[in-house]
Design a protein around this motif. Structure first.
Motif, mmCIF file in Angstrom:
data_model
loop_
_atom_site.group_PDB
_atom_site.id
_atom_site.type_symbol
_atom_site.label_atom_id
_atom_site.label_comp_id
_atom_site.label_asym_id
_atom_site.label_seq_id
_atom_site.Cartn_x
_atom_site.Cartn_y
_atom_site.Cartn_z
ATOM 1 N N THR A 1 0.858 -1.188 0.000
ATOM 2 C CA THR A 1 0.000 0.000 0.000
ATOM 3 C C THR A 1 0.894 1.236 0.000
ATOM 4 O O THR A 1 1.824 1.344 0.813
ATOM 5 N N GLU B 1 -10.187 -1.494 1.414
ATOM 6 C CA GLU B 1 -10.378 -0.527 0.322
ATOM 7 C C GLU B 1 -11.552 0.411 0.638
ATOM 8 O O GLU B 1 -11.496 1.608 0.326
ATOM 9 N N THR C 1 -3.214 0.536 -3.493
ATOM 10 C CA THR C 1 -2.809 -0.785 -2.996
ATOM 11 C C THR C 1 -2.564 -1.701 -4.186
ATOM 12 O O THR C 1 -3.437 -1.876 -5.037
#
Ligand SMILES: [Zn+2]
Length: 389
Positions: free
Chosen positions: A184, A277, A299
């Motif tokens: 990420t 997310e 990510t």
């Protein structure tokens, strides 16, 4: 149990002698195996890596028919650098009923023993094919096997069962967790550290995201699988590295962290990613972009190794239990190529000589008794595949 044959020990010595640390090419070892098989009149198929510097090898003994048994082993080993080895890691040393050397346990012995028994496989015609599947780059995320599996399914008769010879001390392992890895990347905006309201601190936003993963991990731990064979009995989430910021007096522009999910079979890692997310999209990113619109979070997926789910009475499980006499199966916490075969519809089991505790260690070793056990396992397999001749 018959002691290890000279030819099995010589083959282990030969395979360990190739420095096949995952960062290096495995082609010298693969060529050696091809030449050995060719000496017995057996053709090998190469399935090369995208850049051509490495290869998987596939070879078949017996009829050109579906339903064969695959003996699968990875040819790469983990690094030795920085480890306190007492002998040359790539030269087998025999001492006190053990063979020492990188890859003796994980996992060159399994394949070497099977290769040493090729003359037995040829002595009487096999009615069921035995396949050799040697892969590259297993230790860095099972990267070689998918190409090999795709090639076999597209071009060759479909095998019926796979035995992955990772070290289980010859116990039959029918389940392991999967690995799903991510990176990420948080992009913030620099400012003088006295003017925090004009910047977006990537390190602090990353900390929020990591804390969110910690919350998800705690939720998983609070709901363990009942009667689980796994230790721990739940899906784990872990952040391995964090890198970010440039100086104490600068609001950090960049931060990146690597994380992974080790999911139980049947627990979908995509659910965890989806919640992560959603947290990024709904909470973290809007707050960042209110200050500076050009900021954000991305990510990227990394290694994915699917879990191996138990398939009671699958062709692979029945075969391995039959050959070992085991009436129970085990689960392990490390991942293998077994889940990749299973996902492709080919039943797989993990069963091989040596102890995982010695894998990846300095002075890695395997007991001669384990080599003898693997040898008699392979002999029983050969007899079974010759049974109807
Ligand atoms: Zn291994």
């Amino acid at each position: 149990m018959a002691p290890p044959t000279r030819s099995a020990l010589d083959m282990i010595r030969a395979l360990v002698g190739f420095d096949t640390v995952s960062s290096k090419s495995n082609l010298a070892l693969i060529d050696f195996v091809r030449d050995y098989l060719a000496g017995h009149g057996i053709d090998s198929r190469y399935i090369r890596s995208e850049d051509g510097t490495k290869a998987n090898l596939w070879a078949t003994i017996g009829p050109d028919e579906p339903g064969g048994v695959v003996l699968s082993g990875h040819t790469d080993v983990v690094p030795v650098a920085g480890q306190p080895w007492e002998s040359d890691p790539f030269e087998v040393v025999e001492n006190d009923g053990r063979l020492y050397g990188r890859g003796t346990a994980d996992m060159k012995s399994f394949i070497a023993i099977a290769l040493s028994l090729v003359p037995d496989m040829l002595a009487r015609p096999l009615t069921r094919p035995i396949h050799f599947a040697l892969t590259h780059d297993e230790e860095v995320g099972c990267l070689g096997a998918p190409r090999l599996i795709a090639d076999v399914l597209a071009n060759l008769p479909r095998p019926g069962a796979v035995i992955i010879g990772e070290p289980t001390q010859m116990r039959v392992v029918d389940a392991h967790k999967g690995i799903t890895a991510y990176t990420t990347i948080v992009t913030g905006h620099e400012a003088h550290s006295s003017l925090t309201h004009r910047g977006v601190n990537a390190v602090m936003q990353a900390a929020r995201l990591i804390a969110h993963l910690g919350d998800q991990a705690a939720q998983k731990a609070a709901q363990p699988e009942l009667n689980s064979r796994f230790d721990p009995p739940y899906t784990t989430i872990h952040v391995g590295t964090v890198e970010g910021g440039t100086a104490l007096n600068i609001v950090a522009r960049n931060c990146a962290f690597k994380w992974e999910i080790r999911a139980l079979p049947g627990d979908d890692p995509q659910d965890i990613l989806a919640r992560f997310e959603a947290f990024c999209r709904d909470e973290v990113v809007p707050a960042m972009q209110r200050v500076v619109p050009e900021t954000g979070v991305e990510t990227r997926p990394g290694v994915i190794v699917p879990a191996l789910a138990p398939e009671p009475d699958s062709a692979a499980e029945k075969l391995a239990r039959d050959l070992t006499g085991a009436n129970a199966t085990d689960a392990v916490s490390y991942a293998t190529e077994g889940g990749q075969y299973q996902r492709a519809g080919i039943p797989a089991i993990v069963c091989g000589p040596g102890n995982i505790e010695q894998a990846h260690q300095p002075n890695e070793w395997i007991a001669l008794e384990q080599i003898a056990a693997s040898q008699s396992f392979t002999r029983r397999l050969i007899a079974k595949c010759q049974a109807d001749a």
